[in-house]
Design a protein around this motif. Sequence first.
Motif, PDB file in Angstrom:
ATOM      1  N   ALA A  21       5.976  34.589 -33.695  1.00 47.77           N
ATOM      2  CA  ALA A  21       5.800  35.834 -34.442  1.00 47.77           C
ATOM      3  C   ALA A  21       5.733  35.513 -35.932  1.00 47.77           C
ATOM      4  O   ALA A  21       6.432  34.612 -36.422  1.00 47.77           O
ATOM      5  N   PHE A  22       4.911  36.282 -36.650  1.00 44.95           N
ATOM      6  CA  PHE A  22       4.691  36.044 -38.072  1.00 44.95           C
ATOM      7  C   PHE A  22       4.823  37.353 -38.848  1.00 44.95           C
ATOM      8  O   PHE A  22       4.518  38.432 -38.323  1.00 44.95           O
ATOM      9  N   ASP A  23       5.250  37.243 -40.089  1.00 48.33           N
ATOM     10  CA  ASP A  23       5.235  38.359 -41.031  1.00 48.33           C
ATOM     11  C   ASP A  23       4.081  38.129 -41.996  1.00 48.33           C
ATOM     12  O   ASP A  23       3.946  37.035 -42.569  1.00 48.33           O
ATOM     13  N   LEU A  24       3.235  39.134 -42.167  1.00 52.16           N
ATOM     14  CA  LEU A  24       2.081  39.017 -43.046  1.00 52.16           C
ATOM     15  C   LEU A  24       2.422  39.543 -44.432  1.00 52.16           C
ATOM     16  O   LEU A  24       3.069  40.583 -44.570  1.00 52.16           O
ATOM     17  N   THR A  49      -5.364  28.709 -24.122  1.00 57.18           N
ATOM     18  CA  THR A  49      -5.657  30.144 -24.077  1.00 57.18           C
ATOM     19  C   THR A  49      -4.784  30.836 -25.104  1.00 57.18           C
ATOM     20  O   THR A  49      -3.556  30.679 -25.077  1.00 57.18           O
ATOM     21  N   VAL A  50      -5.401  31.577 -26.006  1.00 61.15           N
ATOM     22  CA  VAL A  50      -4.672  32.230 -27.083  1.00 61.15           C
ATOM     23  C   VAL A  50      -4.808  33.743 -26.948  1.00 61.15           C
ATOM     24  O   VAL A  50      -5.906  34.262 -26.748  1.00 61.15           O
ATOM     25  N   THR A  51      -3.681  34.425 -27.054  1.00 60.24           N
ATOM     26  CA  THR A  51      -3.640  35.878 -27.029  1.00 60.24           C
ATOM     27  C   THR A  51      -2.971  36.366 -28.306  1.00 60.24           C
ATOM     28  O   THR A  51      -1.907  35.876 -28.673  1.00 60.24           O
ATOM     29  N   VAL A  52      -3.604  37.326 -28.976  1.00 60.95           N
ATOM     30  CA  VAL A  52      -3.101  37.869 -30.233  1.00 60.95           C
ATOM     31  C   VAL A  52      -2.569  39.275 -29.988  1.00 60.95           C
ATOM     32  O   VAL A  52      -3.215  40.087 -29.319  1.00 60.95           O
ATOM     33  N   ALA A  53      -1.394  39.560 -30.527  1.00 59.59           N
ATOM     34  CA  ALA A  53      -0.803  40.898 -30.429  1.00 59.59           C
ATOM     35  C   ALA A  53      -0.221  41.274 -31.786  1.00 59.59           C
ATOM     36  O   ALA A  53       0.047  40.416 -32.622  1.00 59.59           O
ATOM     37  N   VAL A  54      -0.022  42.569 -31.998  1.00 56.54           N
ATOM     38  CA  VAL A  54       0.513  43.057 -33.269  1.00 56.54           C
ATOM     39  C   VAL A  54       1.718  43.954 -33.011  1.00 56.54           C
ATOM     40  O   VAL A  54       1.813  44.626 -31.979  1.00 56.54           O
ATOM     41  N   GLY A  55       2.649  43.936 -33.972  1.00 49.21           N
ATOM     42  CA  GLY A  55       3.854  44.733 -33.872  1.00 49.21           C
ATOM     43  C   GLY A  55       3.733  46.041 -34.639  1.00 49.21           C
ATOM     44  O   GLY A  55       2.824  46.231 -35.461  1.00 49.21           O
ATOM     45  N   ALA A  56       4.680  46.936 -34.416  1.00 49.58           N
ATOM     46  CA  ALA A  56       4.661  48.239 -35.072  1.00 49.58           C
ATOM     47  C   ALA A  56       4.734  48.121 -36.585  1.00 49.58           C
ATOM     48  O   ALA A  56       4.194  48.963 -37.314  1.00 49.58           O
ATOM     49  N   SER A  57       5.377  47.072 -37.096  1.00 48.62           N
ATOM     50  CA  SER A  57       5.536  46.916 -38.541  1.00 48.62           C
ATOM     51  C   SER A  57       4.210  46.732 -39.258  1.00 48.62           C
ATOM     52  O   SER A  57       4.108  47.005 -40.461  1.00 48.62           O
ATOM     53  N   LEU A  58       3.160  46.274 -38.555  1.00 49.78           N
ATOM     54  CA  LEU A  58       1.858  46.120 -39.194  1.00 49.78           C
ATOM     55  C   LEU A  58       1.320  47.470 -39.669  1.00 49.78           C
ATOM     56  O   LEU A  58       0.529  47.528 -40.620  1.00 49.78           O
ATOM     57  N   PHE A  59       1.780  48.539 -39.044  1.00 52.44           N
ATOM     58  CA  PHE A  59       1.260  49.878 -39.334  1.00 52.44           C
ATOM     59  C   PHE A  59       2.253  50.712 -40.147  1.00 52.44           C
ATOM     60  O   PHE A  59       2.210  51.938 -40.119  1.00 52.44           O
ATOM     61  N   GLY A  91       8.154  41.342 -35.814  1.00 55.67           N
ATOM     62  CA  GLY A  91       7.124  40.625 -36.543  1.00 55.67           C
ATOM     63  C   GLY A  91       5.833  41.410 -36.556  1.00 55.67           C
ATOM     64  O   GLY A  91       5.580  42.253 -35.693  1.00 55.67           O
ATOM     65  N   ASP A  92       4.985  41.155 -37.569  1.00 54.95           N
ATOM     66  CA  ASP A  92       3.702  41.851 -37.691  1.00 54.95           C
ATOM     67  C   ASP A  92       2.682  41.349 -36.675  1.00 54.95           C
ATOM     68  O   ASP A  92       1.814  42.100 -36.226  1.00 54.95           O
ATOM     69  N   LEU A  93       2.773  40.070 -36.344  1.00 56.63           N
ATOM     70  CA  LEU A  93       1.748  39.416 -35.538  1.00 56.63           C
ATOM     71  C   LEU A  93       2.419  38.488 -34.536  1.00 56.63           C
ATOM     72  O   LEU A  93       3.409  37.833 -34.860  1.00 56.63           O
ATOM     73  N   GLY A 305      13.060  39.058 -29.336  1.00 54.70           N
ATOM     74  CA  GLY A 305      11.785  39.508 -28.794  1.00 54.70           C
ATOM     75  C   GLY A 305      11.236  40.690 -29.545  1.00 54.70           C
ATOM     76  O   GLY A 305      11.514  40.897 -30.729  1.00 54.70           O
ATOM     77  N   GLY A 306      10.449  41.502 -28.859  1.00 55.96           N
ATOM     78  CA  GLY A 306       9.862  42.665 -29.509  1.00 55.96           C
ATOM     79  C   GLY A 306       8.858  43.372 -28.631  1.00 55.96           C
ATOM     80  O   GLY A 306       8.529  42.908 -27.531  1.00 55.96           O
ATOM     81  N   TYR A 307       8.387  44.516 -29.131  1.00 54.78           N
ATOM     82  CA  TYR A 307       7.287  45.257 -28.527  1.00 54.78           C
ATOM     83  C   TYR A 307       6.021  44.928 -29.320  1.00 54.78           C
ATOM     84  O   TYR A 307       6.051  44.841 -30.554  1.00 54.78           O
TER      85      TYR A 307
END
Length: 323
Positions: A21-24, A49-59, A91-93, A305-307
Amino acid sequence: MVHPHQPGVVTAPEEFAVFAAFDLDADPAGVLRRLDERIAAVHRAGTATVTVAVGASLFDGRFGLAGAGPRLLTAMPAFPNDVLSADSCHGDLLLQIGATRAETAAAVLADLGKGLRRRWESAGFRKENTTTAAGRPSTRNLFGFREGAGNPDPADAGLMERLVWAGDGEPSWAAGGTYAVVRLIRFAVGLWSRDAPARQEEIVGRHRADGAPLAGGPEDAEFDYAADPDGALTSVDAHIRRANPRTPESEQHRILRRSYSYRRSEADQGLIFVCFQRDPELGFAAAQRRLAGEALDHYVLPFGGGYWFVPPTVTALAAVIPG
């Protein structure tokens, strides 16, 4: 309408994976576009295999995205028995990188994560990465029990549309994505190993050797608990029974699990629980509330962890971000 989907959800799980997880800090659109180009190269090479997801904090408004997020995306709350560590959550990402070798997954992460501020990461493996008799992905966790039985069939496109892929009510860019839950769970392996196998099976609700349910039948058996209301065969606080009571009402709560074991040390080992669903409240959270007070609580400690939301494509999300 047929929507695209990222790999790493219904595709077969790799033997090894790393989650990071990363913070942008700025320019999320640029970050996503650069990631998309590099991920495309990884996929063309067939190395991972790479999968990208975003967290609620990005918004949250920092990047002009307030109100533009997936309809049901929130920060992961604390549940009973959780002892969450702030530096292991959210995390944002999020990047999920799967590969046939742990070193390959780590190398891809090192490349994709350049210039990004890492919040947390956890590397996992799928011990005895196999399939059930019905051909569904399965593995054996560090408590020695098989996981994967009871999972909805990822090859059933209609079932995945109903349980996994987001659609109605979502922003147009999010249609065909899915909600992911990642939970870092520490196992008390030493304490567990002191229990007799019969007690372990009672706690889980399955036979250790082959995953067959105590309720009867093979690992993938379709069964219910109507004939066992008092828990004579399957204890009423067994994990399998709490997680999925197999009633008509609980059918809507089913989730697609895709978990990995982790081991950092003898004192820090356990499970990277991963699941995908159309609605995290109706899926994971509903099951989690049923698990409160289960016998297994004594042996596990969720700490991170996270959503997250997995967009159908990275470009679909990047296109709606200002800049």
